[in-house]
Design a protein around this motif. Structure first.
Motif, PDB file in Angstrom:
ATOM      1  N   ASN A  64       1.106  -0.987   0.049  1.00 27.70           N
ATOM      2  CA  ASN A  64       0.128  -0.066   0.350  1.00 27.70           C
ATOM      3  C   ASN A  64       0.782   0.995  -0.056  1.00 27.70           C
ATOM      4  OD1 ASN A  64      -2.788  -1.363   0.275  1.00 27.70           O
ATOM      5  ND2 ASN A  64      -2.505  -2.347   2.575  1.00 27.70           N
TER       6      ASN A  64
ATOM      7  N   THR B 268       3.700  -0.004 -20.583  1.00 26.98           N
ATOM      8  CA  THR B 268       3.587   0.629 -19.430  1.00 26.98           C
ATOM      9  C   THR B 268       4.034   2.217 -19.798  1.00 26.98           C
ATOM     10  OG1 THR B 268       5.096  -1.120 -18.246  1.00 26.98           O
ATOM     11  CG2 THR B 268       5.679   1.232 -17.626  1.00 26.98           C
TER      12      THR B 268
ATOM     13  N   GLN C 241      -2.003  13.028 -11.539  1.00 30.13           N
ATOM     14  CA  GLN C 241      -2.694  11.934 -11.443  1.00 30.13           C
ATOM     15  C   GLN C 241      -2.646  11.533 -12.953  1.00 30.13           C
ATOM     16  OE1 GLN C 241      -7.043  11.484 -10.307  1.00 30.13           O
ATOM     17  NE2 GLN C 241      -6.200  10.529  -8.463  1.00 30.13           N
TER      18      GLN C 241
ATOM     19  N   PRO D 266      -3.460   6.424 -13.385  1.00 29.55           N
ATOM     20  CA  PRO D 266      -4.443   5.607 -14.013  1.00 29.55           C
ATOM     21  C   PRO D 266      -4.408   5.030 -12.418  1.00 29.55           C
ATOM     22  CG  PRO D 266      -2.846   5.320 -15.755  1.00 29.55           C
ATOM     23  CD  PRO D 266      -2.076   6.414 -14.437  1.00 29.55           C
ATOM     24  N   ASN D 267      -3.305   4.791 -11.273  1.00 31.85           N
ATOM     25  CA  ASN D 267      -2.991   4.104 -10.349  1.00 31.85           C
ATOM     26  C   ASN D 267      -3.977   4.098  -9.244  1.00 31.85           C
ATOM     27  OD1 ASN D 267      -1.542   4.793  -9.477  1.00 31.85           O
ATOM     28  ND2 ASN D 267       0.054   3.233  -9.719  1.00 31.85           N
ATOM     29  N   GLY D 268      -4.386   6.288  -9.511  1.00 31.72           N
ATOM     30  CA  GLY D 268      -4.559   6.805  -8.136  1.00 31.72           C
ATOM     31  C   GLY D 268      -3.136   7.944  -7.902  1.00 31.72           C
ATOM     32  N   THR D 269      -2.130   7.442  -8.474  1.00 35.91           N
ATOM     33  CA  THR D 269      -0.911   8.103  -7.527  1.00 35.91           C
ATOM     34  C   THR D 269      -0.771   9.684  -8.152  1.00 35.91           C
ATOM     35  OG1 THR D 269       0.185   6.476  -7.594  1.00 35.91           O
ATOM     36  CG2 THR D 269       1.466   8.189  -7.062  1.00 35.91           C
TER      37      THR D 269
ATOM     38  N   GLN E 169       3.775   3.656 -14.274  1.00 32.48           N
ATOM     39  CA  GLN E 169       2.260   3.702 -14.534  1.00 32.48           C
ATOM     40  C   GLN E 169       2.189   2.778 -15.371  1.00 32.48           C
ATOM     41  OE1 GLN E 169      -0.495   5.425 -12.569  1.00 32.48           O
ATOM     42  NE2 GLN E 169       0.456   5.366 -10.889  1.00 32.48           N
ATOM     43  N   THR E 170       1.197   2.301 -15.729  1.00 35.50           N
ATOM     44  CA  THR E 170      -0.161   1.942 -16.899  1.00 35.50           C
ATOM     45  C   THR E 170       0.470   2.346 -17.929  1.00 35.50           C
ATOM     46  OG1 THR E 170      -1.967   1.420 -16.298  1.00 35.50           O
ATOM     47  CG2 THR E 170      -0.912  -0.394 -15.911  1.00 35.50           C
TER      48      THR E 170
ATOM     49  N   GLY F 261      -5.637   4.281 -19.411  1.00 40.78           N
ATOM     50  CA  GLY F 261      -6.898   4.729 -18.706  1.00 40.78           C
ATOM     51  C   GLY F 261      -6.633   6.193 -17.922  1.00 40.78           C
TER      52      GLY F 261
ATOM     53  N   TRP G 206      -5.655   9.773 -16.897  1.00 42.13           N
ATOM     54  CA  TRP G 206      -5.155  10.556 -16.352  1.00 42.13           C
ATOM     55  C   TRP G 206      -6.149  12.081 -16.054  1.00 42.13           C
ATOM     56  CZ3 TRP G 206       0.452   8.595 -15.905  1.00 42.13           C
ATOM     57  CH2 TRP G 206       0.680   7.506 -16.438  1.00 42.13           C
TER      58      TRP G 206
END
Length: 381
Positions: free
Chosen positions: A14, A298, A322, A324-327, A353-354, A357, A359
């Protein structure tokens, strides 16, 4: 540094180890307060200079954080870890020794701390610790010295020499960079030399290639002192972007690396996406603008941003991205003593990130009196 060591030991999915400070706390609402691999991302100096003694104390830690990352991970670690810049006058590259060894060396340096502790003392003390822990002819000692030089801290009289013993070789590339369009090839000469002892067989390999690209060496192995030709061939589907290709020479005495910067130009692969919708930026408000990427694989790190904003005081604006994974990643901090128009500005943002998704670009006006609007922005992943 010890926070990074603790984070690496915990290895919490996490909050994975990332050499960032305060990214989960978001202490000042700007994301991380330090980036150890590139302190300048938070406005701190990457490199030691004569101005460091009079620099604000937290910011002045930038070169030390930078040194630790270079020692632990190297300048081009690969594997999704961010590359780290090398200061003027430093070596062409630094090969990391791992965070645990880097931590032991710094702990050994702290045990030599005196009341006159300065950057030059830390360099001398850490080299003494490296010799004590791993020996004067060890790769760990050589990496400690190289990382300090890469962070701009010069050699000191009386410091450990990290002398080599036995057989060893060096590796270099010429040229070290090239630009192609998808489907073209780039070449470089891989030169080796015997730096100590007797010549040895060096086997060559490459990593960090973009999707659809291949690397070949002719010949695939040489006797140190010889050279080979590296050919990097891209395909029509290779995405545009800038990539760090790591060339590794493996011999009986160990391995050495050199970096080649490959730039793939053109729009093949569909890696650039744009949102041209206008968003009004009022005082003390936050707006968000999303872009949906359909690129595969990636995301290239760093991603490239081009942002056009009509605003008479760019210093009012804090900008974040931000993935796609929320970071969240800090693109630009707010603050300044004067106001300048924003216009169109470009940024490079290291990410893990990938590519596919949503951004999201976030723009917040932190102050009053100046307003404007986000015209458009694009991202190259």
């Amino acid at each position: 540094m010890f926070g990074a060591l603790t984070e690496a030991y915990a290895n919490n999915p996490n909050d994975p180890p990332d050499y960032q400070v305060g990214e989960e706390v978001d202490l000042v609402g700007d994301g991380p307060i330090r980036y150890m691999y590139n302190p300048s991302l938070a406005g701190d100096p990457n490199c030691y200079s004569s101005s460091i003694p009079s620099t604000e104390v937290h910011s002045a830690a930038g070169p030390l954080n930078h040194w630790f990352y270079l020692l632990a991970e190297g300048s081009s670690p690969g594997g999704g870890k961010p590359s780290s810049p090398i200061c003027s006058g430093g070596p062409s590259s630094v090969t990391g020794i791992g965070i645990q060894k880097a931590g032991k060396i710094y702990m050994g340096a702290l045990q030599r701390k005196t009341s006159t502790w300065k950057y030059v003392n830390v360099r001398t003390a850490s080299l003494a610790a490296a010799v004590e822990l791993y020996g004067a002819s060890s790769p760990e000692c050589a990496a400690t010295k190289a990382a300090w030089s890469a962070a701009g801290v010069p050699a000191q009289s009386g410091e450990a020499s990290c002398s080599s013993s036995g057989n060893d070789f060096s590796l270099s590339l010429s040229p070290t960079a090239g630009t192609v369009t998808p489907g073209q090839s780039a070449t470089s000469t891989v030169a080796t030399s015997t730096s100590s002892g007797s010549a040895q067989t060096v086997t060559l390999s490459a990593s960090g290639l973009p999707s659809g690209a291949t690397a070949s060496f002719s010949p695939s192995s040489v006797t140190s002192g010889g050279s080979a030709t590296l050919t990097i061939a891209t395909s029509a589907s290779t995405p545009s972007g800038t990539y760090t290709v790591t060339v590794t020479g493996s011999g009986s005495s160990g391995t050495h690396t050199a970096s080649y910067t490959l730039t793939v130009s053109g729009t093949s692969g569909g890696r650039t996406f744009t949102n041209g919708t206008d968003y009004t930026i009022n005082d003390l408000t936050t707006i968000t603008s999303p872009i949906t990427s359909t690129a595969t694989g990636t995301a290239v790190s760093p991603v490239k941003l081009s942002i056009t904003i009509s605003h008479t005081c760019a210093e009012d604006l804090r900008i974040r991205l931000q993935g796609p994974n929320g970071t969240w990643y800090t693109v630009k901090s707010s603050g300044g003593l004067s106001c300048t128009s924003f216009g169109t500005r470009t940024y490079s943002v290291p990410v893990t990130q990938t590519a596919a998704g949503t951004w999201t670009l976030e723009v917040r006006d932190q102050y009053t009196y100046d307003t404007g609007y986000l015209d458009s922005w694009s991202i190259t992943v």
